[in-house]
Scaffold this motif. Structure first.
Motif, short mmCIF file in Angstrom:
data_model
loop_
_atom_site.label_atom_id
_atom_site.label_comp_id
_atom_site.label_asym_id
_atom_site.label_seq_id
_atom_site.Cartn_x
_atom_site.Cartn_y
_atom_site.Cartn_z
N LEU A 104 -12.11 -23.64 5.10
CA LEU A 104 -10.70 -23.74 5.45
C LEU A 104 -10.51 -24.59 6.69
CD1 LEU A 104 -7.80 -22.92 4.83
CD2 LEU A 104 -8.19 -20.80 6.11
N VAL A 105 -11.32 -24.36 7.71
CA VAL A 105 -11.20 -25.11 8.95
C VAL A 105 -11.47 -26.60 8.71
CG1 VAL A 105 -12.26 -25.47 11.22
CG2 VAL A 105 -11.72 -23.16 10.47
N SER A 106 -12.41 -26.89 7.83
CA SER A 106 -12.80 -28.28 7.59
C SER A 106 -11.87 -29.00 6.61
CB SER A 106 -14.23 -28.36 7.07
OG SER A 106 -14.35 -27.69 5.82
N GLY A 107 -10.87 -28.28 6.08
CA GLY A 107 -9.87 -28.92 5.24
C GLY A 107 -10.23 -29.07 3.79
N TYR A 109 -9.59 -26.81 1.51
CA TYR A 109 -8.51 -26.21 0.75
C TYR A 109 -7.35 -25.92 1.68
CZ TYR A 109 -12.52 -23.03 1.46
OH TYR A 109 -13.66 -22.42 1.93
N ASP A 110 -6.19 -25.72 1.05
CA ASP A 110 -4.97 -25.49 1.83
C ASP A 110 -4.86 -24.06 2.33
OD1 ASP A 110 -3.88 -28.15 1.22
OD2 ASP A 110 -3.60 -27.36 -0.82
N ALA A 111 -5.41 -23.12 1.56
CA ALA A 111 -5.28 -21.71 1.90
C ALA A 111 -6.40 -20.92 1.24
CB ALA A 111 -3.93 -21.17 1.44
N VAL A 112 -6.59 -19.71 1.72
CA VAL A 112 -7.50 -18.74 1.11
C VAL A 112 -6.65 -17.55 0.66
CG1 VAL A 112 -9.49 -17.23 1.45
CG2 VAL A 112 -9.42 -19.46 2.56
N ILE A 113 -6.76 -17.18 -0.61
CA ILE A 113 -6.10 -15.97 -1.11
C ILE A 113 -7.20 -15.15 -1.76
CG2 ILE A 113 -4.34 -15.01 -2.63
CD1 ILE A 113 -2.71 -17.54 -2.28
N SER A 114 -7.82 -14.30 -0.95
CA SER A 114 -9.02 -13.60 -1.40
C SER A 114 -9.24 -12.30 -0.64
CB SER A 114 -10.25 -14.51 -1.27
OG SER A 114 -11.33 -14.02 -2.02
N LYS A 125 -8.34 -18.07 15.00
CA LYS A 125 -8.69 -19.30 14.27
C LYS A 125 -7.79 -19.59 13.07
CE LYS A 125 -13.63 -19.30 15.38
NZ LYS A 125 -15.02 -19.34 14.82
N PHE A 126 -7.05 -18.57 12.60
CA PHE A 126 -6.29 -18.73 11.37
C PHE A 126 -4.89 -18.16 11.52
CE2 PHE A 126 -10.80 -18.00 10.26
CZ PHE A 126 -11.09 -19.23 9.70
N THR A 246 -4.38 -16.88 3.99
CA THR A 246 -4.99 -17.38 5.23
C THR A 246 -4.91 -18.90 5.26
OG1 THR A 246 -6.52 -15.51 5.11
CG2 THR A 246 -7.03 -17.24 6.69
N THR A 247 -4.40 -19.44 6.35
CA THR A 247 -4.27 -20.89 6.51
C THR A 247 -4.83 -21.32 7.85
OG1 THR A 247 -1.98 -20.53 7.26
CG2 THR A 247 -2.29 -21.16 4.95
N ARG A 248 -5.00 -22.64 8.00
CA ARG A 248 -5.53 -23.16 9.26
C ARG A 248 -4.56 -22.88 10.41
NH1 ARG A 248 -6.85 -26.81 5.51
NH2 ARG A 248 -5.00 -28.10 5.84
N LYS A 249 -5.12 -22.52 11.55
CA LYS A 249 -4.32 -22.21 12.73
C LYS A 249 -3.46 -23.42 13.11
CE LYS A 249 -3.36 -19.25 16.06
NZ LYS A 249 -2.84 -17.88 15.77
N GLY A 250 -2.17 -23.18 13.23
CA GLY A 250 -1.28 -24.23 13.67
C GLY A 250 -0.91 -25.26 12.62
#
Length: 297
Positions: A104-107, A109-114, A125-126, A246-250
């Motif tokens: 997720l941090v490295s881009g 995917y756009d989000a985590v749904i898990s 961080k998220f 969950t998405t990247r912070k900011g």
């Protein structure tokens, strides 16, 4: 908070659809307000697609279908509803549970749904948009005389199987202390190394209750038809503990996802997704962006 069990997908087909075609999937309409809330200039990993990582840990949350390659379950269905709301095509990316943070941090995917739980440490961080309660389930044998477990006194004197150093153990030790202070019997915690051993202990009568993540036990109950739910327990007891997109912070995407989730709650699509996977007990009254999470240990 993800499931650590790889269930055998061989039964419960009378309740859960584990086929790759998923003809009964719930779809959602485009949500103009959620689309408008996507930050100007936000770039999805693939234009026109909502790329979501999911860890296929076991049904009913996420598992491989009978074709051994299509990922199905409550989390994939919810990801589809969000993608529909945003007017995007869903692109699911199966990942191992330990790999989602870096991906997720490295881009990737756009989000985590898990089934990712909101914690104060992860919030560093998220960003999070909540979509389900994090629950443990109290389950007993189908013919047990135990009717309900809602509070510490309901478990006084019972033999409950747990894993050592788990969240369930932490909470039940506090429950037991409360019972003793109130002049009631303590809870007898019985430790087993794995989930199979805990189920054997329950079915053989060596323990009265099994406590595990709620969704896991919902599936087992449907599959084996010899255990039943008598209560649920928040993973954050005394506080509610939620799981979240969950998405990247900011990145700015969280507010749009929270808005989409609340609109799905209001129009009934959300309830239909949870009901399809027997998880209505885990419904939230509303989604929140970055709510208080479990404290740092």
């Amino acid at each position: 908070m993800a499931s650590a069990i790889n269930f055998t997908v061989a039964a419960a087909t009378d309740i859960f659809d584990l086929s790759p075609d998923q003809s009964g999937r719930v779809r959602a309409e485009k949500d103009p307000a959620a689309i408008a809330a996507i930050p100007p200039g936000f770039k999805f990993v693939t234009p026109g697609k909502f790329t979501v990582a999911v860890s296929p840990g076991g049904p009913p949350l996420a598992t491989y279908a009978t074709d051994a390659k299509t990922v199905v379950g409550a989390d994939p269905d919810y990801a589809l509803a969000i993608a529909d709301s945003l007017g995007l095509e869903l692109e699911l990316v199966p990942v191992a549970w330990p790999d989602w943070p870096l991906g997720l941090v490295s881009g990737k995917y756009d989000a985590v749904i898990s089934n990712v739980g909101v914690t104060e440490q992860r919030k560093e961080k998220f960003d999070f948009s909540t979509y389900r309660q994090g629950l443990h389930g109290f389950f007993v044998k189908a013919d047990s005389s135990i009717k309900e477990i809602k509070q510490p006194k309901d478990a006084a004197g019972l033999r409950i199987t747990v894993g050592a150093s788990t969240n369930q153990e932490r909470i039940l030790l506090k429950w037991s202390d409360e019972n003793v202070k109130a002049g009631l019997k303590p809870i007898e915690l019985v430790y087993h190394d794995d989930d199979a051993a805990r189920l054997v202990a329950l079915r053989s009568g060596r323990v009265d209750v099994i406590v595990q993540p709620h969704a896991q036990l919902v599936y087992i109950a449907a599959r084996d038809k010899n255990i039943k739910r008598v209560g649920t327990l928040s993973a954050g007891w005394l506080e509610r503990s939620d799981v979240a997109i969950t998405t990247r912070k900011g990145s700015g995407l969280a507010d749009a996802l929270t808005l989409a989730t609340n609109d799905l709650i209001r129009n009934g699509t959300y309830a239909k997704v949870l009901a399809r996977w027997q998880l209505s007990e885990e419904a939230l009254p509303e989604s929140r962006t970055n709510p208080p999470g479990l404290p740092k240990s």
